[in-house]
Design a protein around this motif. Structure first.
Motif, PDB file in Angstrom:
ATOM      1  N   THR A   3       0.864  -1.181   0.000  1.00  0.00           N
ATOM      2  CA  THR A   3       0.000   0.000   0.000  1.00  0.00           C
ATOM      3  C   THR A   3       0.892   1.219   0.000  1.00  0.00           C
ATOM      4  O   THR A   3       1.810   1.309   0.826  1.00  0.00           O
ATOM      5  N   GLN A   4       0.633   2.131  -0.873  1.00  0.00           N
ATOM      6  CA  GLN A   4       1.494   3.322  -0.936  1.00  0.00           C
ATOM      7  C   GLN A   4       0.643   4.546  -1.220  1.00  0.00           C
ATOM      8  O   GLN A   4      -0.217   4.517  -2.097  1.00  0.00           O
ATOM      9  N   VAL A   5       0.882   5.618  -0.455  1.00  0.00           N
ATOM     10  CA  VAL A   5       0.147   6.862  -0.698  1.00  0.00           C
ATOM     11  C   VAL A   5       1.109   8.038  -0.553  1.00  0.00           C
ATOM     12  O   VAL A   5       2.069   7.975   0.228  1.00  0.00           O
ATOM     13  N   THR A   6       0.847   9.068  -1.340  1.00  0.00           N
ATOM     14  CA  THR A   6       1.648  10.295  -1.249  1.00  0.00           C
ATOM     15  C   THR A   6       0.717  11.445  -0.908  1.00  0.00           C
ATOM     16  O   THR A   6      -0.336  11.606  -1.531  1.00  0.00           O
ATOM     17  N   VAL A   7       1.089  12.187   0.108  1.00  0.00           N
ATOM     18  CA  VAL A   7       0.238  13.293   0.592  1.00  0.00           C
ATOM     19  C   VAL A   7       1.090  14.556   0.722  1.00  0.00           C
ATOM     20  O   VAL A   7       2.324  14.494   0.721  1.00  0.00           O
ATOM     21  N   ASP A  41       0.139  25.267  -2.514  1.00  0.00           N
ATOM     22  CA  ASP A  41       0.617  25.539  -3.874  1.00  0.00           C
ATOM     23  C   ASP A  41       2.019  26.143  -3.806  1.00  0.00           C
ATOM     24  O   ASP A  41       2.817  25.996  -4.726  1.00  0.00           O
ATOM     25  N   ASP A  42       2.296  26.834  -2.704  1.00  0.00           N
ATOM     26  CA  ASP A  42       3.587  27.519  -2.581  1.00  0.00           C
ATOM     27  C   ASP A  42       4.535  26.833  -1.595  1.00  0.00           C
ATOM     28  O   ASP A  42       5.729  26.742  -1.849  1.00  0.00           O
ATOM     29  N   LEU A  43       4.009  26.391  -0.466  1.00  0.00           N
ATOM     30  CA  LEU A  43       4.853  25.830   0.599  1.00  0.00           C
ATOM     31  C   LEU A  43       4.214  24.544   1.110  1.00  0.00           C
ATOM     32  O   LEU A  43       3.047  24.547   1.503  1.00  0.00           O
ATOM     33  N   ARG A  44       4.996  23.472   1.116  1.00  0.00           N
ATOM     34  CA  ARG A  44       4.392  22.210   1.567  1.00  0.00           C
ATOM     35  C   ARG A  44       5.458  21.206   1.991  1.00  0.00           C
ATOM     36  O   ARG A  44       6.609  21.280   1.570  1.00  0.00           O
ATOM     37  N   SER A  45       5.016  20.273   2.841  1.00  0.00           N
ATOM     38  CA  SER A  45       5.776  19.048   3.073  1.00  0.00           C
ATOM     39  C   SER A  45       5.058  17.947   2.313  1.00  0.00           C
ATOM     40  O   SER A  45       3.837  17.802   2.422  1.00  0.00           O
ATOM     41  N   THR A  46       5.812  17.186   1.512  1.00  0.00           N
ATOM     42  CA  THR A  46       5.238  16.062   0.774  1.00  0.00           C
ATOM     43  C   THR A  46       5.792  14.773   1.375  1.00  0.00           C
ATOM     44  O   THR A  46       6.988  14.697   1.666  1.00  0.00           O
ATOM     45  N   ALA A 122       5.976  21.310  11.763  1.00  0.00           N
ATOM     46  CA  ALA A 122       4.502  21.319  11.761  1.00  0.00           C
ATOM     47  C   ALA A 122       3.960  20.678  10.488  1.00  0.00           C
ATOM     48  O   ALA A 122       3.157  19.734  10.546  1.00  0.00           O
ATOM     49  N   SER A 123       4.405  21.150   9.339  1.00  0.00           N
ATOM     50  CA  SER A 123       3.918  20.562   8.081  1.00  0.00           C
ATOM     51  C   SER A 123       4.411  19.126   7.949  1.00  0.00           C
ATOM     52  O   SER A 123       3.680  18.257   7.455  1.00  0.00           O
ATOM     53  N   GLY A 124       5.617  18.858   8.409  1.00  0.00           N
ATOM     54  CA  GLY A 124       6.186  17.519   8.306  1.00  0.00           C
ATOM     55  C   GLY A 124       5.396  16.492   9.110  1.00  0.00           C
ATOM     56  O   GLY A 124       5.029  15.420   8.591  1.00  0.00           O
ATOM     57  N   PHE A 125       5.094  16.794  10.363  1.00  0.00           N
ATOM     58  CA  PHE A 125       4.341  15.853  11.184  1.00  0.00           C
ATOM     59  C   PHE A 125       2.875  15.759  10.751  1.00  0.00           C
ATOM     60  O   PHE A 125       2.250  14.702  10.913  1.00  0.00           O
ATOM     61  N   ALA A 126       2.334  16.856  10.216  1.00  0.00           N
ATOM     62  CA  ALA A 126       0.963  16.785   9.700  1.00  0.00           C
ATOM     63  C   ALA A 126       0.913  15.842   8.504  1.00  0.00           C
ATOM     64  O   ALA A 126       0.020  14.990   8.404  1.00  0.00           O
ATOM     65  N   ALA A 127       1.888  15.967   7.613  1.00  0.00           N
ATOM     66  CA  ALA A 127       1.924  15.088   6.430  1.00  0.00           C
ATOM     67  C   ALA A 127       2.144  13.638   6.854  1.00  0.00           C
ATOM     68  O   ALA A 127       1.518  12.713   6.320  1.00  0.00           O
ATOM     69  N   LEU A 128       3.037  13.434   7.811  1.00  0.00           N
ATOM     70  CA  LEU A 128       3.337  12.086   8.301  1.00  0.00           C
ATOM     71  C   LEU A 128       2.078  11.424   8.868  1.00  0.00           C
ATOM     72  O   LEU A 128       1.728  10.287   8.520  1.00  0.00           O
ATOM     73  N   GLY A 395      -6.262  22.286   3.933  1.00  0.00           N
ATOM     74  CA  GLY A 395      -5.569  21.294   4.756  1.00  0.00           C
ATOM     75  C   GLY A 395      -4.877  20.238   3.901  1.00  0.00           C
ATOM     76  O   GLY A 395      -4.799  20.367   2.670  1.00  0.00           O
ATOM     77  N   PRO A 396      -4.357  19.185   4.527  1.00  0.00           N
ATOM     78  CA  PRO A 396      -3.577  18.171   3.826  1.00  0.00           C
ATOM     79  C   PRO A 396      -4.312  17.580   2.624  1.00  0.00           C
ATOM     80  O   PRO A 396      -5.546  17.458   2.625  1.00  0.00           O
ATOM     81  N   ARG A 397      -3.546  17.207   1.620  1.00  0.00           N
ATOM     82  CA  ARG A 397      -4.100  16.682   0.381  1.00  0.00           C
ATOM     83  C   ARG A 397      -3.510  15.290   0.111  1.00  0.00           C
ATOM     84  O   ARG A 397      -2.316  15.075   0.333  1.00  0.00           O
ATOM     85  N   VAL A 398      -4.350  14.407  -0.445  1.00  0.00           N
ATOM     86  CA  VAL A 398      -3.823  13.158  -0.994  1.00  0.00           C
ATOM     87  C   VAL A 398      -3.405  13.456  -2.422  1.00  0.00           C
ATOM     88  O   VAL A 398      -4.220  13.875  -3.248  1.00  0.00           O
ATOM     89  N   LEU A 399      -2.110  13.269  -2.710  1.00  0.00           N
ATOM     90  CA  LEU A 399      -1.614  13.593  -4.057  1.00  0.00           C
ATOM     91  C   LEU A 399      -1.750  12.400  -4.993  1.00  0.00           C
ATOM     92  O   LEU A 399      -1.817  12.588  -6.206  1.00  0.00           O
ATOM     93  N   GLY A 400      -1.763  11.195  -4.466  1.00  0.00           N
ATOM     94  CA  GLY A 400      -1.941  10.037  -5.350  1.00  0.00           C
ATOM     95  C   GLY A 400      -1.486   8.748  -4.707  1.00  0.00           C
ATOM     96  O   GLY A 400      -0.744   8.733  -3.727  1.00  0.00           O
ATOM     97  N   TRP A 401      -2.001   7.679  -5.285  1.00  0.00           N
ATOM     98  CA  TRP A 401      -1.692   6.333  -4.774  1.00  0.00           C
ATOM     99  C   TRP A 401      -0.700   5.618  -5.685  1.00  0.00           C
ATOM    100  O   TRP A 401      -0.238   4.529  -5.369  1.00  0.00           O
ATOM    101  N   ASN A 402      -0.426   6.248  -6.822  1.00  0.00           N
ATOM    102  CA  ASN A 402       0.418   5.540  -7.800  1.00  0.00           C
ATOM    103  C   ASN A 402       1.877   5.984  -7.676  1.00  0.00           C
ATOM    104  O   ASN A 402       2.240   6.802  -6.840  1.00  0.00           O
TER     105      ASN A 402
END
Lengths: 418, 418
Positions: A3-7, A41-46, A122-128, A395-402
């Protein structure tokens, strides 16, 4: 099947500051706080999270560098708690795969340099937190408030990055921290012309880390008690009202006063913590002088017209964040650029985000008139390292599962390492 | 026969700061304060007062420039009150000359440049009050406490410059200010090895004047209340005990904490008042790192050994005053000079006072070892403009009744004008 997801998850910048923990293990704060979530769109942790029966241990890469996944106790706790939620689900439904027993690879990157002076935890732990919940298939079984509570245990202010818009972190009163959680005051569409300018100061000096600093303030500042007991509770109430009513003057004044007071309690710490440098002082001076041009003073304070156009706030470092309305951004960028000229070896400031689209859009006659009234000598060239322009976001976004969105290769190792 | 006297009065630098008036007319403070009187051998205001039946109006020269003697309301009040005391004496003894009806010429000079960053109003008003009392022949009829009370109405902190040594200004409670007066905690011989180093920062920026600044703090700072109500009363008591017992560690810690808190309430003012600049921050950092070398930390706070060697304090500007013991002065000067190198066009720092006698007296091996442990990058050349070295000293002095000591010529006009 792995299972893999990118957020991705956003940065947030507080206008009522969090400083001081009443419980350093559960990360329970001594006062409530309120922040604006900045646009991804400008600043994010992926972050990509991959759970795979073939993995033999949990692994973690941050900005292309592998970290010891077991060394970060706070991360270990967040992962454990999320696996426990999954385990509970599996216990109820035996058809579910035992994902809680499989190891995971986590790969996380910030699109902003550390030198941008924005806290990435903050963004890092939210994404995690958001990413692991999705990878474990429990995201629809757990409320955003619960995710916020979990993220808080990773990095206090991460709890606010689980929501878009205007976000309050209520300190709560329960010893177990169950009521210390963020909630949305208004979403990102509520006040659409609210923008943020991050003015990154050039300063090589290493600041006091905020975790150590805030505990020293609790131990030594005589003034912190007054802030906690009397100032912040009233300010939280007042600034929420200002946000709901889109009352910029009230919002701006509370924002600036709270930043000032946060740095005041830092200075009242012993030994003192001084995050504001001469560039920060100059930003405060410039914003004060600029705002004063639109303020009509009256002997009767109640009938004074404020007319604020910019509100500064400073976190645990010298960089300013200005919350401004979109219509004033070109003018403010021009005034900032005139007062903080680009380095001698560059013909213009370094921009990130949407700043470039505003440059040159100002009314040059108006700006020239404002500068002549502000009467401030320019700071040395290169006092600002870069300017980041962005807006309030979701808030956080799911960018994709692929694999396309993924930071990991099909073999579970990072695409990019340093 | 004209009456003429020349006096001098000392500068004082507070370790518990005065900031905020509860009565702006009588100059009654919102909290008590405590200062050390600096030696007039190094820093002084000198004032000649001449009363002459031939003068047709009161005249005033400050640093060689004539001022309108009627424009300074505070000075006018001090002169009036002293004349009233003389008048009362004359009413009781008709043989006394009616000096209260004769006009006076006052000529005052500071031996330190305004750019030294030392407030001259305290020593200036102390010299004025002391000089006029002597010229009017009432100095032996009025207590030093009463002179202090009068000087307070000229410039609040002037009341402390009427005494030598360690001086408390008790805020008092009476609405008429009758109990808001300075008193000596210990004289200048009590702690003979206490010395002061004034580190004058290069900074052209004009600061917020303290008179306007302190009222803005009263109006807008939420934290000032806590300082006034709870912090200062305890600190006044504790620092008096430290002085009486010559407990340098306790004295140093209260001094630094009080300076920090004063600047914290300035920062909590809206708009904020920021007197500390990057040079000030570097001095704080240097003193903290230097003191830390002699501190033995223990898990049990009570058994920690402090071992302070320097205590910084900052008034309403970027300049530091370090209170240190004489045995450490050569070492501290060497460390300061290494961290704040002289301007590129000068081969050494500019010294005032007794600093020159200490330069080169340090143990170079010890200093080199200390600097390697402090590990602080030097600040830009010329960050300090000058260093003034002095000790704790006595109260106002009568310099003479004849024309030799006088700042005035026999015709009643200044010897020096600019």
């Amino acid at each position: 099947m792995p299972t893999q997801v990118t957020v991705s998850a956003p940065v947030n910048i507080a206008v009522v500051k969090y400083w001081g923990k009443r419980d350093t293990s559960l990360l329970l704060p001594t006062n409530s706080s309120l922040s604006l979530t900045l646009s991804q769109d400008d600043l994010r942790s992926t972050t990509t999270v991959r759970i795979d029966a073939l993995f033999n241990k949990d692994r973690l890469w941050l900005n292309g560098k592998e970290e010891d996944a077991t060394a970060n106790k706070r991360m270990v706790r967040v992962v454990q708690e999320l696996r426990a939620v999954r385990k509970e689900l599996q216990n109820k439904d035996s058809s579910l795969e035992a994902l809680d027993e499989q190891k995971m690879h986590i790969c996380s990157e910030n699109n902003f340099p550390t030198a941008a002076g924005l806290a990435s935890s903050a963004s890092g732990f939210a994404a995690l937190t958001f990413g692991i919940a999705h990878a474990l298939g429990i995201a629809d079984k757990i409320s955003t408030a619960d995710l916020s509570r979990l993220a808080r245990q990773g990095s206090g202010s991460a709890c606010r990055s689980l929501f878009g818009g205007f976000v309050a972190w209520n300190m709560g009163i329960n010893p177990d921290g169950s009521d210390s959680v963020a909630e949305q005051v208004a979403d990102e569409k509520h006040w659409p012309d609210m923008e943020a300018l991050v003015l990154v100061a050039s300063d090589a000096r290493k600041d006091t880390p905020s975790t150590a600093g805030m505990q020293l303030t609790i131990e030594t500042s005589d003034l912190l008690r007054e802030r906690i007991a009397n100032v912040v509770p009233q300010r939280m109430s007042d600034i929420k009202t200002a946000i709901v009513n889109k009352n910029y003057d009230a919002f701006a004044e509370h924002t600036m006063r709270d930043s000032n007071q946060f740095h005041a309690v830092c200075l009242d710490t012993f030994p003192p913590i001084t995050y504001l440098n001469d560039v920060s002082r100059a930003v405060i001076h410039l914003v004060t002088a600029y705002n004063n041009l639109f303020t009509e003073k009256s002997d009767n304070a109640a009938s004074s017209k404020k007319g604020y156009r910019a509100a500064y706030t400073f976190d645990a470092g010298p960089n300013a964040v200005l919350y401004v309305r979109r219509e004033h951004v070109p003018e403010i960028l021009a005034i900032v650029n005139a007062t903080f000229p680009a380095p001698a070896d560059a013909d213009k400031q370094t921009y990130l985000g949407r700043a470039a689209q505003y440059v040159g859009q100002e009314d040059k006659t108006v700006v020239s008139d404002l500068l002549s009234k502000i009467k401030m000598a320019p700071m040395p060239q290169g006092s600002l390292k870069r300017i980041i322009s962005t807006s309030v976001g979701d808030g956080p976004r799911v960018l994709g599962w692929n694999s396309e969105a993924s930071l990991l290769l099909d073999n579970g190792l990072p695409k990019r390492t340093v």
